[in-house]
Design an enzyme around this catalytic site. Structure first.
Site, PDB file in Angstrom:
ATOM      1  N   ASP A  27     -12.308  -1.317  -7.774  1.00 44.44           N
ATOM      2  CA  ASP A  27     -12.504  -0.096  -8.551  1.00 44.44           C
ATOM      3  C   ASP A  27     -11.514   0.034  -9.711  1.00 44.44           C
ATOM      4  O   ASP A  27     -11.759   0.785 -10.647  1.00 44.44           O
ATOM      5  CB  ASP A  27     -12.361   1.145  -7.651  1.00 44.44           C
ATOM      6  CG  ASP A  27     -13.662   1.496  -6.940  1.00 44.44           C
ATOM      7  OD1 ASP A  27     -14.598   0.665  -6.954  1.00 44.44           O
ATOM      8  OD2 ASP A  27     -13.746   2.601  -6.370  1.00 44.44           O
ATOM      9  N   GLU A  73       0.848  -1.193   0.000  1.00 47.60           N
ATOM     10  CA  GLU A  73       0.000   0.000   0.000  1.00 47.60           C
ATOM     11  C   GLU A  73       0.883   1.242   0.000  1.00 47.60           C
ATOM     12  O   GLU A  73       1.785   1.361   0.824  1.00 47.60           O
ATOM     13  CB  GLU A  73      -0.929  -0.022   1.227  1.00 47.60           C
ATOM     14  CG  GLU A  73      -1.673   1.279   1.499  1.00 47.60           C
ATOM     15  CD  GLU A  73      -2.517   1.794   0.324  1.00 47.60           C
ATOM     16  OE1 GLU A  73      -3.351   1.035  -0.194  1.00 47.60           O
ATOM     17  OE2 GLU A  73      -2.309   2.962  -0.076  1.00 47.60           O
ATOM     18  N   ARG A 111     -19.850  14.032   0.675  1.00 46.47           N
ATOM     19  CA  ARG A 111     -19.939  12.998   1.723  1.00 46.47           C
ATOM     20  C   ARG A 111     -19.932  13.699   3.069  1.00 46.47           C
ATOM     21  O   ARG A 111     -18.957  14.322   3.449  1.00 46.47           O
ATOM     22  CB  ARG A 111     -18.775  12.041   1.604  1.00 46.47           C
ATOM     23  CG  ARG A 111     -18.696  11.457   0.220  1.00 46.47           C
ATOM     24  CD  ARG A 111     -17.439  10.666   0.038  1.00 46.47           C
ATOM     25  NE  ARG A 111     -17.678   9.261   0.301  1.00 46.47           N
ATOM     26  CZ  ARG A 111     -16.811   8.311  -0.003  1.00 46.47           C
ATOM     27  NH1 ARG A 111     -15.639   8.597  -0.506  1.00 46.47           N
ATOM     28  NH2 ARG A 111     -17.091   7.052   0.230  1.00 46.47           N
TER      29      ARG A 111
HETATM   30  C1  LIG Z   1     -19.731   8.664  -2.108  1.00 43.02           C
HETATM   31  C2  LIG Z   1     -19.455   7.175  -2.199  1.00 43.02           C
HETATM   32  C3  LIG Z   1     -20.254   6.286  -1.475  1.00 43.02           C
HETATM   33  C4  LIG Z   1     -20.050   4.903  -1.577  1.00 43.02           C
HETATM   34  N1  LIG Z   1     -20.866   4.060  -0.877  1.00 43.02           N
HETATM   35  C5  LIG Z   1     -20.724   2.715  -1.009  1.00 43.02           C
HETATM   36  C6  LIG Z   1     -21.583   1.812  -0.303  1.00 43.02           C
HETATM   37  O1  LIG Z   1     -22.489   2.239   0.437  1.00 43.02           O
HETATM   38  N2  LIG Z   1     -21.395   0.466  -0.483  1.00 43.02           N
HETATM   39  C7  LIG Z   1     -20.419  -0.038  -1.300  1.00 43.02           C
HETATM   40  O2  LIG Z   1     -20.294  -1.266  -1.435  1.00 43.02           O
HETATM   41  N3  LIG Z   1     -19.578   0.806  -1.967  1.00 43.02           N
HETATM   42  C8  LIG Z   1     -19.708   2.152  -1.841  1.00 43.02           C
HETATM   43  N4  LIG Z   1     -18.860   2.996  -2.514  1.00 43.02           N
HETATM   44  C9  LIG Z   1     -17.814   2.431  -3.390  1.00 43.02           C
HETATM   45  C10 LIG Z   1     -16.597   1.954  -2.606  1.00 43.02           C
HETATM   46  O3  LIG Z   1     -16.150   2.945  -1.730  1.00 43.02           O
HETATM   47  C11 LIG Z   1     -15.474   1.603  -3.569  1.00 43.02           C
HETATM   48  O4  LIG Z   1     -15.997   0.823  -4.632  1.00 43.02           O
HETATM   49  C12 LIG Z   1     -14.419   0.752  -2.862  1.00 43.02           C
HETATM   50  O5  LIG Z   1     -13.959   1.401  -1.704  1.00 43.02           O
HETATM   51  C13 LIG Z   1     -13.235   0.505  -3.799  1.00 43.02           C
HETATM   52  O6  LIG Z   1     -12.265  -0.265  -3.160  1.00 43.02           O
HETATM   53  P1  LIG Z   1     -10.906  -0.654  -3.876  1.00 43.02           P
HETATM   54  O7  LIG Z   1     -10.145  -1.416  -2.849  1.00 43.02           O
HETATM   55  O8  LIG Z   1     -11.162  -1.291  -5.183  1.00 43.02           O
HETATM   56  O9  LIG Z   1     -10.174   0.718  -4.224  1.00 43.02           O
HETATM   57  P2  LIG Z   1      -9.585   1.861  -3.261  1.00 43.02           P
HETATM   58  O10 LIG Z   1     -10.334   1.964  -2.008  1.00 43.02           O
HETATM   59  O11 LIG Z   1      -9.458   3.075  -4.103  1.00 43.02           O
HETATM   60  O12 LIG Z   1      -8.141   1.322  -2.870  1.00 43.02           O
HETATM   61  C14 LIG Z   1      -7.027   1.376  -3.743  1.00 43.02           C
HETATM   62  C15 LIG Z   1      -5.773   1.434  -2.888  1.00 43.02           C
HETATM   63  O13 LIG Z   1      -4.636   1.225  -3.712  1.00 43.02           O
HETATM   64  C16 LIG Z   1      -3.599   2.069  -3.286  1.00 43.02           C
HETATM   65  N5  LIG Z   1      -2.671   2.241  -4.424  1.00 43.02           N
HETATM   66  C17 LIG Z   1      -2.949   2.827  -5.617  1.00 43.02           C
HETATM   67  N6  LIG Z   1      -1.874   2.761  -6.425  1.00 43.02           N
HETATM   68  C18 LIG Z   1      -0.899   2.095  -5.737  1.00 43.02           C
HETATM   69  C19 LIG Z   1       0.435   1.710  -6.051  1.00 43.02           C
HETATM   70  N7  LIG Z   1       0.993   1.981  -7.246  1.00 43.02           N
HETATM   71  N8  LIG Z   1       1.166   1.059  -5.113  1.00 43.02           N
HETATM   72  C20 LIG Z   1       0.609   0.762  -3.897  1.00 43.02           C
HETATM   73  N9  LIG Z   1      -0.659   1.096  -3.553  1.00 43.02           N
HETATM   74  C21 LIG Z   1      -1.400   1.758  -4.456  1.00 43.02           C
HETATM   75  C22 LIG Z   1      -4.318   3.353  -2.890  1.00 43.02           C
HETATM   76  O14 LIG Z   1      -3.543   4.140  -2.018  1.00 43.02           O
HETATM   77  C23 LIG Z   1      -5.569   2.790  -2.223  1.00 43.02           C
HETATM   78  O15 LIG Z   1      -5.404   2.602  -0.829  1.00 43.02           O
HETATM   79  C24 LIG Z   1     -19.024   4.404  -2.419  1.00 43.02           C
HETATM   80  C25 LIG Z   1     -18.203   5.284  -3.114  1.00 43.02           C
HETATM   81  C26 LIG Z   1     -18.409   6.670  -3.023  1.00 43.02           C
HETATM   82  C27 LIG Z   1     -17.529   7.619  -3.801  1.00 43.02           C
END
Ligand SMILES: Cc1cc2nc3c(=O)[nH]c(=O)nc-3n(C[C@H](O)[C@H](O)[C@H](O)COP(=O)(O)OP(=O)(O)OC[C@H]3O[C@@H](n4cnc5c(N)ncnc54)[C@H](O)[C@@H]3O)c2cc1C
Ligand SMILES: *[C@@H]1O[C@H](CO)[C@@H](O)[C@H](O)[C@H]1NC(C)=O
Ligand SMILES: *[C@@H]1O[C@H](CO)[C@@H](O)[C@H](O)[C@H]1NC(C)=O
Ligand SMILES: *[C@@H]1O[C@H](CO)[C@@H](O)[C@H](O)[C@H]1NC(C)=O
Length: 433
Positions: A303, A33, A182
């Protein structure tokens, strides 16, 4: 496949759940991370039934997290007229777990403590992945360390760098035309107001829908807080539109008080209670061509491959399903190439359909008063595939909540609800779906 060494890039909800799912099968996992510490995003997250069951099965202690059990989704127009309730009173019996409202920081804390407690997971903060070797596979960190593995998972979020390389062409997130505010407000002033108290005491996710925007509210942390997400088009966003390179910024409540001055008293009072809050740009893109690099050892998750608008509260839930299906595919296949092909075949159509439905809702939730709003309000009364509210059609609801992401079965994808008449759209000229 057994006893794999796995590297996960990104410790978001997707990366952390994947680490837990794979370690539960005996694999050795390292999560890399880039940030030094987790950001405290003050906001709620809605956790649907099968998603919480998956997390529980991987050892996440959701029992000790303060949470509310959702009564369902309530839809109200901007004048305050209640149009539809989609109750969740049968959710526990039908899908085996309740639908929860959880504070995002509490969910992350529960995931991190499960990860830290697991002997076969290493979480390395402050470690930016700078380069990928797709054949080996291996990654190189910003400090020049090369880490080899059997499998690399790119869970690096919507701004994913690895996504373009996996697809062999640049894939940039596209502005959806909406921003999200938010907001967390203390529940005490709501409880003191007879007109507002029911919002905290009866945990519905209330959707107030009006011209060029909607608001969603629900209580959090055992009734201490009330979570509000306000989604508006850039066009009526009184602050300057957010630049493409600016994803989140702070704003204050004067904007919201003015923007919602003619909405119903509940929305006006919520706006008045907000202090400063975060403003998020919402972006997505059409379905990706590939989730897996052609060399067959690097896969995308969360995502990074299926960003969506929050209008179905499904982004994190879909990432959790990704994690479960990836683990199941590795169990079921003898080669990495076959396992990752099965993962992509099961996940891409489902997550893509959920993402497209958030675009359908975006249109229907933001209508002006007029014939299309009247048509919507009428369609909302029926349990059919024409109901624009996703959860109001039992076939779609079962498809969404009753899915077993650990079973490698391809369910038939329901039809998309219709879109409003293009003349009524507040997103004219935007490329759709
Ligand atoms: C307003 C809002 C409300 C939401 N409400 C809901 C809900 O009620 N229910 C639900 O299921 N979802 C909800 N979501 C969606 C949800 O928040 C996201 O889909 C989810 O958090 C995505 O998770 P992720 O782990 O794929 O990505 P992220 O949380 O974006 O994590 C990616 C991680 O990778 C790290 N990273 C990036 N590049 C590198 C690199 N090169 N080297 C090392 N680390 C790196 C970043 O620092 C980050 O920590 C909501 C979203 C929004 C915007
Ligand atoms: C999800 O829900 C369905 C329907 O209730 C059930 O059959 C299935 O086992 C559940 N899957 C998980 C992982 O909880
Ligand atoms: C961790 O991995 C070792 C070696 O592969 C295995 O024997 C052990 O059961 C794993 N621990 C857990 C808690 O899964
Ligand atoms: C809604 O319609 C479906 C068929 O399309 C049916 O199976 C289901 O039982 C109906 N649900 C309710 C709550 O009426």
């Amino acid at each position: 496949m057994k006893d794999l060494t796995v590297l996960i890039v990104g410790a978001g909800i997707g990366g952390l759940q994947t680490a837990l799912a794979l370690a539960a099968d005996g694999h050795k996992v390292t999560v890399l991370e880039s940030v030094k510490e987790f950001l405290e995003v003050g906001a709620g997250i809605r956790v649907p039934p099968n998603s919480s069951r998956l997390s529980l099965s991987w050892g996440v202690d959701l029992d000790s997290v303060k949470k509310e059990v959702s009564l369902g989704n309530r839809f109200v127009d901007w004048h305050g007229t209640r149009l539809l309730d989609c109750p969740f009173d049968d959710v526990r019996t039908r899908y085996g777990a309740p639908y929860y409202f959880i504070h995002r920081a509490d969910l992350i804390a529960a995931l991190v403590s499960a990860v830290n407690a697991h002997p076969n997971i290493t979480l390395r903060m402050d470690t930016l992945v700078a380069a990928y070797d797709f054949e080996a596979p291996a990654v190189t960190t910003a400090s020049g360390e090369r880490l080899p593995a059997d499998l690399v998972v790119g869970a690096d979020g919507i701004k994913s760098v690895v996504r373009s390389a996996v697809n062999g062409e640049p894939v940039e997130p596209v502005d959806t035309g909406d921003v999200a505010y938010r907001i967390l407000v203390p529940a005490a002033p709501l409880l003191a107001d007879p007109e507002m108290r029911h919002l905290v005491e009866n945990p519905w996710a209330v959707h107030w829908m009006g011209p060029e925007g909607h608001a969603v509210g629900y209580p959090l942390r055992g009734g201490q807080l009330y979570n509000v997400i306000i989604d508006v088009t850039h066009g009526t966003d009184l602050g300057a539109p957010i630049g493409l390179d600016e994803w989140r910024s702070e704003a204050d409540n004067a904007h919201l008080v003015a923007r919602f001055a003619d909405w119903c008293p509940e929305v006006r009072k919520l706006c008045a209670l907000t202090g400063t809050y975060l403003k998020w740009k919402l972006a997505d893109f059409a379905q990706l061509g590939r989730w897996v690099h052609p060399a067959g050892r690097v896969a995308l998750l969360g995502d990074s491959c299926h960003p969506m608008m929050p209008y179905l509260a499904q982004g994190a839930a879909q990432a959790t399903e990704d994690a479960a299906t990836l683990a199941a595919a590795l169990r079921a296949h003898d080669t990495m190439r076959a396992a990752l092909a099965a993962y992509e075949a099961h996940r891409k159509p489902r997550a893509g359909y959920v993402a497209r439905n958030t675009r359908v809702l975006q249109e229907w939730l933001h209508l002006y008063d007029g014939p299309e709003k009247e048509r919507r309000d009428e369609l909302m009364r029926h349990n059919t595939s024409d109901n624009p509210v996703f959860w109001a059609h039992s076939v779609r609801r079962d498809w969404l909540f009753g899915h077993d992401a650990t079973a490698l079965t391809l369910d038939a994808i329901p039809a998309l609800p219709p879109m409003p008449h293009p003349e009524a759209s507040v997103y004219k000229g935007r490329q759709n779906l």
